[in-house]
Design a protein around this motif. Structure first.
Motif, PDB file in Angstrom:
ATOM      1  N   ARG A 111      -2.456   0.410  -2.490  1.00  0.00           N
ATOM      2  CA  ARG A 111      -1.771  -0.020  -3.710  1.00  0.00           C
ATOM      3  C   ARG A 111      -0.404   0.640  -3.846  1.00  0.00           C
ATOM      4  N   VAL A 112      -0.279   1.875  -3.363  1.00  0.00           N
ATOM      5  CA  VAL A 112       1.034   2.520  -3.342  1.00  0.00           C
ATOM      6  C   VAL A 112       1.971   1.759  -2.415  1.00  0.00           C
ATOM      7  N   ARG A 113       1.474   1.392  -1.239  1.00  0.00           N
ATOM      8  CA  ARG A 113       2.311   0.630  -0.300  1.00  0.00           C
ATOM      9  C   ARG A 113       2.741  -0.701  -0.908  1.00  0.00           C
ATOM     10  N   ALA A 114       1.807  -1.360  -1.597  1.00  0.00           N
ATOM     11  CA  ALA A 114       2.133  -2.640  -2.234  1.00  0.00           C
ATOM     12  C   ALA A 114       3.183  -2.446  -3.324  1.00  0.00           C
ATOM     13  N   ALA A 115       3.075  -1.368  -4.087  1.00  0.00           N
ATOM     14  CA  ALA A 115       4.056  -1.099  -5.147  1.00  0.00           C
ATOM     15  C   ALA A 115       5.437  -0.850  -4.548  1.00  0.00           C
ATOM     16  N   VAL A 116       5.504  -0.145  -3.426  1.00  0.00           N
ATOM     17  CA  VAL A 116       6.788   0.110  -2.765  1.00  0.00           C
ATOM     18  C   VAL A 116       7.388  -1.205  -2.262  1.00  0.00           C
ATOM     19  N   ARG A 117       6.543  -2.087  -1.700  1.00  0.00           N
ATOM     20  CA  ARG A 117       7.034  -3.388  -1.244  1.00  0.00           C
ATOM     21  C   ARG A 117       7.582  -4.204  -2.402  1.00  0.00           C
ATOM     22  N   ARG A 118       6.876  -4.191  -3.531  1.00  0.00           N
ATOM     23  CA  ARG A 118       7.328  -4.982  -4.684  1.00  0.00           C
ATOM     24  C   ARG A 118       8.640  -4.455  -5.227  1.00  0.00           C
ATOM     25  N   ARG A 119       8.895  -3.170  -5.047  1.00  0.00           N
ATOM     26  CA  ARG A 119      10.133  -2.587  -5.567  1.00  0.00           C
ATOM     27  C   ARG A 119      11.343  -3.034  -4.754  1.00  0.00           C
ATOM     28  N   THR A 120      11.122  -3.443  -3.516  1.00  0.00           N
ATOM     29  CA  THR A 120      12.212  -3.842  -2.640  1.00  0.00           C
ATOM     30  C   THR A 120      12.384  -5.349  -2.687  1.00  0.00           C
ATOM     31  N   PRO A 121      13.481  -5.859  -3.258  1.00  0.00           N
ATOM     32  CA  PRO A 121      13.663  -7.303  -3.342  1.00  0.00           C
ATOM     33  C   PRO A 121      13.705  -7.949  -1.969  1.00  0.00           C
ATOM     34  N   SER A 122      13.166  -9.160  -1.885  1.00  0.00           N
ATOM     35  CA  SER A 122      13.210  -9.918  -0.638  1.00  0.00           C
ATOM     36  C   SER A 122      14.640 -10.335  -0.327  1.00  0.00           C
ATOM     37  N   SER A 123      14.935 -10.525   0.956  1.00  0.00           N
ATOM     38  CA  SER A 123      16.268 -10.974   1.340  1.00  0.00           C
ATOM     39  C   SER A 123      16.438 -12.476   1.140  1.00  0.00           C
ATOM     40  N   ALA A 124      15.318 -13.197   1.010  1.00  0.00           N
ATOM     41  CA  ALA A 124      15.369 -14.645   0.780  1.00  0.00           C
ATOM     42  C   ALA A 124      14.938 -14.935  -0.651  1.00  0.00           C
ATOM     43  N   HIS A 125      15.771 -15.688  -1.378  1.00  0.00           N
ATOM     44  CA  HIS A 125      15.499 -15.930  -2.788  1.00  0.00           C
ATOM     45  C   HIS A 125      15.554 -17.428  -3.082  1.00  0.00           C
TER      46      HIS A 125
END
Length: 225
Positions: A111-125
Motif C-alpha cells: 500500500r505504501v508503494r501504491a501511494a507513492v505511485r499515485r503521488r507521481t502523475p502519469s506522463s500520459a493524460h
C-alpha cells in the motif's frame, strides 16, 4: 529517497515499521501524537504518511482534516478500529488508504508503494475537460468550478483520469480499483463510493442528481462530459 512519516503512539510498532521501511530503501521519520505529526508535515514535507487513528491528543481524523486544508500528501490510515464507519469517515476526510490492525507487513508495504505511485502523475493524460460547470486540466492538475479553483487530491485526479480517458463508457469497479489503487484492491468497492461522492460534491452542480459522474449500480462508473 522517498520519505515516510509514521505516526503512532505504540513505540514497538513504530520501531518495527521503521526497521522494515528502512530495509526497503525508505527514509523514515516518526511522531507519537497528532500535534507533532502536523509539525513534521509542515517542516519536513514527507512523501507519504502512515497514520494511526487512535492518537493520545488529536484524533487521527482531525489530523487528516487539518492536513487536507493545505496538502495533497498521501495518507495511509493504520488503525485497530474495525467499524466500517471509521474507515468511511477517514476516507471521506481525505485519507488515501486504510489498513486494519493487525496487518501483514507485506500488505502495508504494498500500500505504501501504491501511494507513492499515485503521488507521481502519469506522463500520459486525457485531453482537458470543459463542461458548463467545471474544467479539468489533467496535465497541470488544475480544476475549476464556476471559475473558482477546486482542490483535488492525487487519488481524486487519478480516479478522474481513469474515467475521463474513456468518456461515456462504463468502467467496471474492479478495473477502476486496480488502476487507481493497484492490484489487490479489486474488492474494496467502498473506496469508489466514498471518492466518487467526494468528487460529486466538488464538481457536480447537484451532487444528489449527478450529470457527469454516473453510477451503473453493481457494475461501475462512467464519466459523461
Amino acid at each position: 529517497m522517498t520519505k515516510i512519516l509514521v505516526v503512532d503512539d505504540e513505540p514497538a510498532l513504530v520501531r518495527t515499521l521503521s526497521i522494515n521501511l528502512r530495509a526497503r530503501g525508505y527514509e523514515v521519520t516518526h511522531a507519537f501524537d497528532g500535534r507533532t505529526a502536523l509539525q513534521c508535515i509542515a517542516e519536513d514535507t514527507p512523501d507519504v504518511v502512515v497514520l494511526d487513528l487512535g492518537l493520545p491528543d488529536l484524533d487521527g481524523v482531525q489530523v487528516i482534516r487539518r492536513v487536507r486544508r493545505t496538502s495533497e500528501l498521501p495518507i495511509i490510515v493504520l488503525s485497530a478500529r474495525h467499524d466500517s464507519d471509521d474507515k468511511v469517515e477517514a476516507l471521506d476526510e481525505g485519507a488515501d488508504d486504510y489498513v486494519t490492525k493487525p496487518f501483514g507487513m507485506d500488505e502495508l508495504l504494498a500500500r505504501v508503494r501504491a501511494a507513492v505511485r499515485r503521488r507521481t502523475p502519469s506522463s500520459a493524460h486525457p485531453e482537458p475537460v470543459r463542461t458548463d460547470h467545471f474544467t479539468l486540466d489533467f496535465a497541470e492538475r488544475v480544476a475549476t468550478r464556476d471559475g473558482s479553483p477546486v482542490k483535488l487530491t492525487p487519488t481524486e485526479w487519478n480516479l478522474l483520469e481513469a474515467l475521463a480517458i474513456r468518456p461515456g463508457h462504463l468502467v467496471p469497479q474492479a478495473e477502476l480499483l486496480r488502476e487507481v489503487w493497484g492490484p489487490g484492491y479489486e474488492k474494496d468497492t467502498h473506496y469508489l463510493r466514498v471518492y466518487v461522492a467526494g468528487l460529486r460534491r466538488k464538481l457536480e452542480p447537484e451532487p444528489g442528481r449527478p450529470r457527469y459522474l454516473l453510477t451503473d449500480p453493481g457494475q461501475g462508473y462512467r464519466f459523461s462530459c
